[in-house]
Write a protein that holds these residues in place. Structure first.
Motif, short mmCIF file in Angstrom:
data_model
loop_
_atom_site.label_atom_id
_atom_site.label_comp_id
_atom_site.label_asym_id
_atom_site.label_seq_id
_atom_site.Cartn_x
_atom_site.Cartn_y
_atom_site.Cartn_z
N GLU A 77 -11.13 9.51 -0.76
CA GLU A 77 -9.83 9.02 -0.29
C GLU A 77 -9.67 7.53 -0.54
OE1 GLU A 77 -8.74 10.20 3.64
OE2 GLU A 77 -9.51 12.23 3.34
N GLN A 78 -10.77 6.77 -0.42
CA GLN A 78 -10.70 5.34 -0.68
C GLN A 78 -10.39 5.06 -2.15
OE1 GLN A 78 -13.45 6.72 0.80
NE2 GLN A 78 -13.08 6.13 2.93
N GLN A 80 -8.73 7.04 -4.17
CA GLN A 80 -7.33 7.38 -4.38
C GLN A 80 -6.42 6.28 -3.87
OE1 GLN A 80 -6.45 11.19 -2.68
NE2 GLN A 80 -7.65 12.31 -4.19
N GLU A 81 -6.76 5.70 -2.72
CA GLU A 81 -5.95 4.62 -2.15
C GLU A 81 -5.99 3.38 -3.04
OE1 GLU A 81 -3.23 2.90 0.12
OE2 GLU A 81 -3.91 4.96 0.36
N LEU A 82 -7.18 3.07 -3.58
CA LEU A 82 -7.29 1.93 -4.50
C LEU A 82 -6.46 2.12 -5.76
CD1 LEU A 82 -11.10 1.04 -4.26
CD2 LEU A 82 -9.18 -0.36 -3.53
N THR A 84 -3.68 4.12 -6.02
CA THR A 84 -2.25 4.28 -5.78
C THR A 84 -1.60 3.09 -5.10
OG1 THR A 84 -2.70 5.43 -3.71
CG2 THR A 84 -2.40 6.80 -5.67
N SER A 85 -2.36 2.22 -4.43
CA SER A 85 -1.73 1.11 -3.70
C SER A 85 -0.99 0.13 -4.61
CB SER A 85 -2.75 0.38 -2.82
OG SER A 85 -3.74 -0.23 -3.61
N PRO A 86 -1.51 -0.24 -5.80
CA PRO A 86 -0.69 -1.12 -6.66
C PRO A 86 0.60 -0.46 -7.11
CG PRO A 86 -2.97 -1.10 -7.42
CD PRO A 86 -2.85 -0.06 -6.37
N LYS A 88 2.31 1.81 -5.44
CA LYS A 88 3.22 1.87 -4.30
C LYS A 88 3.90 0.52 -4.08
CE LYS A 88 0.88 5.54 -1.77
NZ LYS A 88 0.07 5.87 -0.58
N SER A 89 3.13 -0.58 -4.19
CA SER A 89 3.73 -1.90 -3.98
C SER A 89 4.71 -2.24 -5.11
CB SER A 89 2.65 -2.97 -3.87
OG SER A 89 1.96 -3.11 -5.09
N ARG A 92 7.89 -0.33 -4.43
CA ARG A 92 8.62 -0.95 -3.33
C ARG A 92 9.36 -2.20 -3.84
NH1 ARG A 92 4.89 -0.16 0.12
NH2 ARG A 92 3.66 -1.98 -0.45
#
Length: 156
Positions: A77-78, A80-82, A84-86, A88-89, A92
């Motif tokens: 999960e970490q 995947q978060e690493l 997808t976070s760029p 997502k930002s 936004r």
């Protein structure tokens, strides 16, 4: 299985099968096709079960897509978060930057709609066909070819 085929296409396939195999051999050919499909499904489910047993996790046939398999069984999960976070930002930021454009388009659409309504109510001084004379009876301009009130939609 035949989700994209309509009634006409299915009828054509049945007629072609009837001409190819004839009425005597067609039931046997359909039974052979059904046996082949069931064997192929059993082979796929057995392969998924073998793979699940080898890896040690529960794998469904839809998990055999490489992207889904990697995302579900290899990445944490970490990770995947690493990944997808760029994204997502960035998404936004793009939405915030597009907000003024969207507001401007909405305003222009409202203005065009109000203009169209005023033209349809007969508030325009010019005829739709291009002449600058006003109607003699102060009613909405009429379309001479059809004898009805012309509207903004007739021009577009």
């Amino acid at each position: 299985m035949f989700g994209n085929l309509g009634g006409t296409e299915l009828l054509v396939i049945v007629l072609i099968a009837l001409f190819l195999w004839g009425p005597d051999k067609l039931p046997k050919a359909l039974a052979n096709l059904r046996t082949f499909i069931s064997k192929a499904r059993n082979m796929a489910s057995n392969a998924a079960a073998d793979l699940s047993r080898e890896i040690g996790t529960d794998i469904k046939p839809e998990d055999l897509n490489p992207k889904t398999f990697v995302r579900k069984h290899i990445l944490t999960e970490q990770d995947q978060e690493l990944l997808t976070s760029p994204l997502k930002s960035t998404m936004r930021d793009l939405q915030e930057g597009a907000k003024p454009l969207q507001d401007g388009l909405n305003d222009a659409t409202r203005e065009m709609e109000s203009t169209r309504r005023s033209v349809n109510r007969g508030g325009a001084a010019k005829r739709v066909n291009g002449s600058s004379e006003t109607p003699a009876d102060d009613s909405a301009p009429t379309d001479r070819t059809r004898g009805r009130a012309a509207s903004f939609d007739d021009v577009t």
